[in-house]
Design a protein around this motif. Structure first.
Motif, PDB file in Angstrom:
ATOM      1  N   GLU A   1       5.998  -8.948  14.576  1.00  0.00           N
ATOM      2  CA  GLU A   1       5.510  -7.684  15.134  1.00  0.00           C
ATOM      3  C   GLU A   1       6.384  -6.527  14.656  1.00  0.00           C
ATOM      4  N   GLU A   2       7.710  -6.701  14.816  1.00  0.00           N
ATOM      5  CA  GLU A   2       8.659  -5.649  14.420  1.00  0.00           C
ATOM      6  C   GLU A   2       8.601  -5.363  12.933  1.00  0.00           C
ATOM      7  N   CYS A   3       8.589  -6.445  12.147  1.00  0.00           N
ATOM      8  CA  CYS A   3       8.794  -6.274  10.712  1.00  0.00           C
ATOM      9  C   CYS A   3       7.529  -5.866   9.975  1.00  0.00           C
ATOM     10  N   LEU A   4       6.365  -6.179  10.516  1.00  0.00           N
ATOM     11  CA  LEU A   4       5.147  -5.827   9.802  1.00  0.00           C
ATOM     12  C   LEU A   4       4.509  -4.546  10.330  1.00  0.00           C
ATOM     13  N   ASN A   5       4.980  -4.053  11.488  1.00  0.00           N
ATOM     14  CA  ASN A   5       4.561  -2.712  11.905  1.00  0.00           C
ATOM     15  C   ASN A   5       5.112  -1.703  10.914  1.00  0.00           C
ATOM     16  N   PRO A   6       4.402  -0.598  10.715  1.00  0.00           N
ATOM     17  CA  PRO A   6       4.934   0.408   9.786  1.00  0.00           C
ATOM     18  C   PRO A   6       6.301   0.919  10.258  1.00  0.00           C
TER      19      PRO A   6
ATOM     20  N   PHE B   1       7.927   9.950  10.448  1.00  0.00           N
ATOM     21  CA  PHE B   1       6.865   9.490   9.549  1.00  0.00           C
ATOM     22  C   PHE B   1       7.063   7.999   9.292  1.00  0.00           C
ATOM     23  N   THR B   2       6.073   7.367   8.684  1.00  0.00           N
ATOM     24  CA  THR B   2       6.170   5.919   8.460  1.00  0.00           C
ATOM     25  C   THR B   2       6.178   5.594   6.968  1.00  0.00           C
ATOM     26  N   THR B   3       6.513   4.349   6.666  1.00  0.00           N
ATOM     27  CA  THR B   3       6.552   3.850   5.283  1.00  0.00           C
ATOM     28  C   THR B   3       5.869   2.474   5.272  1.00  0.00           C
TER      29      THR B   3
ATOM     30  N   CYS C   1      18.900  -5.570   3.626  1.00  0.00           N
ATOM     31  CA  CYS C   1      18.321  -4.897   4.792  1.00  0.00           C
ATOM     32  C   CYS C   1      17.115  -4.070   4.356  1.00  0.00           C
ATOM     33  N   VAL C   2      16.129  -3.964   5.228  1.00  0.00           N
ATOM     34  CA  VAL C   2      14.949  -3.134   4.928  1.00  0.00           C
ATOM     35  C   VAL C   2      14.582  -2.327   6.171  1.00  0.00           C
ATOM     36  N   ASN C   3      13.846  -1.233   5.955  1.00  0.00           N
ATOM     37  CA  ASN C   3      13.367  -0.418   7.063  1.00  0.00           C
ATOM     38  C   ASN C   3      12.468  -1.240   7.987  1.00  0.00           C
ATOM     39  N   VAL C   4      12.696  -1.057   9.285  1.00  0.00           N
ATOM     40  CA  VAL C   4      11.898  -1.735  10.304  1.00  0.00           C
ATOM     41  C   VAL C   4      11.667  -0.720  11.423  1.00  0.00           C
ATOM     42  N   GLU C   5      10.494  -0.802  12.057  1.00  0.00           N
ATOM     43  CA  GLU C   5      10.227   0.081  13.193  1.00  0.00           C
ATOM     44  C   GLU C   5      11.181  -0.250  14.332  1.00  0.00           C
ATOM     45  N   HIS C   6      11.899   0.737  14.843  1.00  0.00           N
ATOM     46  CA  HIS C   6      12.835   0.452  15.930  1.00  0.00           C
ATOM     47  C   HIS C   6      13.047   1.691  16.779  1.00  0.00           C
ATOM     48  N   GLU C   7      13.405   1.485  18.050  1.00  0.00           N
ATOM     49  CA  GLU C   7      13.469   2.571  19.030  1.00  0.00           C
ATOM     50  C   GLU C   7      14.502   3.646  18.710  1.00  0.00           C
ATOM     51  N   GLU C   8      15.625   3.267  18.082  1.00  0.00           N
ATOM     52  CA  GLU C   8      16.678   4.258  17.829  1.00  0.00           C
ATOM     53  C   GLU C   8      16.161   5.456  17.048  1.00  0.00           C
TER      54      GLU C   8
END
Lengths: 413, 413
Positions: B202-207, B218-220, B240-247
């Motif tokens: 869920e975390e890793c495949l969300n934009p 914005f998203t990637t 490491c790669v960009n992941v959607e996260h609350e921070e």
């Protein structure tokens, strides 16, 4: 010749379309567990408008391929000389035995299944491909009937190429290496195998088998001995790895070669996909327990779920682009000089879709048993007992394949 | 302070073990949908033999976290000042609303879920993480109660680090980049994630979401901007790669930074696994139809089947080896000179298992909300409305975390 074709899936249907244009047989009964599917294959022949009432020679029937007695009964009732098996390999043994019982010849495109060695799966063979069939060799010989096994494209045409090399191109053979590769892509899909993922997992994760003179047959870990093979007619270089395949079991029985291998041009991406599926355990057939969408605990095979996530390859012909290549690379010597050749057969999906409405991989598999049946019908090929394609003279087969509009090629390396 | 802890899974259980050693609260009611699980967490506190009758302050209860009214009723019945949410993010909104309704403070470790932009998912944000919560900001402010959101380790401690950097280490900040990495392995498994594969997918495949001054959020595409980050205390370099996260959603609200990112140290192999699962479609939650092992057509979610193929990460603590690192890399300037630091917190699984019987990732998540509650109980932190961890002074938090026996570190780059 009267033929009972069992299996009206992709390959079976393509067989009817190819055979409809040939006049060497009198009747072909197309039998499937799903009679509607057999009926659709026969009905499509009329619709194709081949110019003559070819479809009059065809009839549809229902049969359960696992039920030996009813297959034998159908062979007798339809007075068929030969059973052509176009089902999946799980049905090899009942159809093979039914043919023997009914006194019919038998042709298939694969062989009975293997089982890995219980303790040393990646070093020694357990039950080999075809072992269950060859266990009945004496009975077939005594019957005077022919069981022509492994007579598709690979195994099949690849074995014919090996025999051709031994007869006409080489004095001694160091290695016969079957090499299969393609550049097929499917429009609209990131990942859509052009063949059954279930079978591909089975083939690719089974211990690959290799033959060497002196050592005999032995196995290796999956994906062993990777090499990049340059395929002809614009396909180009593809990463190939050892895979368990029937040719390795058949070729050494009739062709003198120091080593026999089969390498499948899966390509780097596909090998990676199979490795990941294996690591996560998604290749397994033993069921796991999950909650279904209506809240029940159910048990499903992870490999079935993988297959269900992917499109059915039989339906992808229209969206496929590219070519598939089957062939036999041979290394040895001729007249005291080293020689290396690649004998191959390429099918362009655009051509097979336009000409036959069958996708390239399926059509390429289907054309070879029809050619073989025509050679048997005309007497150009004849024999009794269990024989592989390399047990027969190759030249008549290769010439007739050309007359089917599907030329083969040879590249000196 | 009287606390209602909702959720007695891995993190909830670790919270009880950490809190039992502290005396800032009078009572903790541990509530779960499965009352036996809550009871087991409480019972284990007595068994742990902490020296004082800590478990007397704890009680177990049953609650349905999706049932707002019954959660509010439980808060009132138990006269709780604060609800600590240790459930999965699907229950953020009902628990958040129940706290508001009951006049209790609220603390969680994640935020309400996002939904991708319907047309341009990999360029624009749709509904962002926390949007549903912040929509109620005025009502929380008016209530005089505090909703402290994202108060785990990441988000949580990582946000505290960002505030600490802004207050004490930098004059201007170019980028705040959360970087998470580990060298955890699980004995006996080729592939066994140390956290829920369902949530990881869920975390890793969300934009992934990124913040930039001027451009906003914005998203990637998934797995964007790969970089190798060198983690401290022997973990070493991890991809490491960009992941959607609350921070990324929280930090810009209280800390002045030109850019905010979150990169997850999944490592090359794990990224490859997720890519393959996505390509094959095995990450999907929409059900596919397969035949179950008793021959029925059933509908199952492919992602559930992936999870069922893997061991339950909560049970792997004893077989895990290695360390996990959460931290915040900050780049900017101090006194006119460029500066780069990495503020981090490392937990060794061997230590957390021995000390608390909780695996490292779970323990590291659990310690931070307990520290925050203690700061709120003592008045060191106070506030009203919806606030992130970076809305509070960082120094008291970091000092108290050290007194919990869990030091943090800083590396000048």
């Amino acid at each position: 010749m009267r033929i009972l074709l069992v299996g009206a899936g992709g390959v079976g249907t393509a067989i009817t379309r190819i055979a409809a244009r040939r006049d060497f047989f009198e009747r072909m009964v197309v039998a499937d567990y799903d009679e509607a599917r057999a009926g659709a294959a026969v009905a499509a022949l009329g619709a194709a408008g081949s110019g003559d009432p070819a479809s009059a020679r065809f009839a549809a029937a229902r049969v359960d391929a696992s039920d030996e007695a009813s297959v034998a009964e159908l062979l007798e009732r339809e007075r068929c000389d030969v059973l052509l098996n176009a089902t999946d390999p799980r049905f090899v043994m009942p159809l093979f035995r039914a043919s023997l019982a009914a006194g019919a010849h038998y042709v298939d495109m694969a062989m009975s299944l293997s089982r890995p060695h219980p303790e040393r799966p990646y070093e020694e063979c357990g039950v080999k491909l075809g072992d269950e069939q060859f266990a009945l060799a004496d009975r077939w010989s005594q019957s005077g009937r022919l069981a022509l096994v492994g007579m598709g494209v690979e195994p099949g045409l690849s074995d014919v190429f090996a025999r051709h090399a031994a007869d006409e191109l080489f004095d001694t053979i160091e290695e016969v290496g079957i090499r299969d590769g393609a550049d097929l892509t499917v429009e609209g899909y990131d990942f859509a195998p052009s063949f059954s993922i279930w079978t591909t997992i089975e083939e690719c994760l089974n211990p690959p088998v290799v033959f060497e003179t002196g050592r005999g047959w032995f196995t290796t870990p999956p994906f062993s001995e990777p090499e990049v093979f340059d395929f002809p007619e614009g396909i180009g270089p593809v990463e190939c790895v050892n895979v368990e395949h029937e040719e390795v079991l058949l070729v050494p029985r009739w062709v003198d070669a120091d080593r026999v291998t089969f390498k499948y041009g899966l390509g780097t991406d596909f090998i990676n996909t199979l490795r990941v599926l294996h690591q996560v355990g998604l290749d397994r057939t033993e069921p796991v327990t999950v909650k279904s969408s209506d809240g029940m605990q159910v048990r499903v095979s992870p490999r079935d779920v993988v297959a269900a996530c992917l499109p059915d390859p039989a339906t992808l012909g229209d969206r496929m682009r590219g070519k598939t290549c089957a062939g036999t690379w041979v290394k040895g010597s001729k007249d005291g000089r080293p020689r290396e050749v690649y004998l191959y057969h390429v099918v362009d999906n655009e051509w097979s879709m336009k000409e036959y409405g069958s996708q390239a991989v399926v059509w390429q598999t289907a054309v070879n048993p029809v050619v073989a049946l025509e050679l048997l019908a005309t007497g150009a090929w004849s024999g009794a007992g269990i024989l592989g394609p390399e047990a027969f003279e190759a030249r008549p087969f290769l010439d007739l394949l050309e007359r089917y509009g599907s030329p083969w090629g040879m590249r000196e390396q």
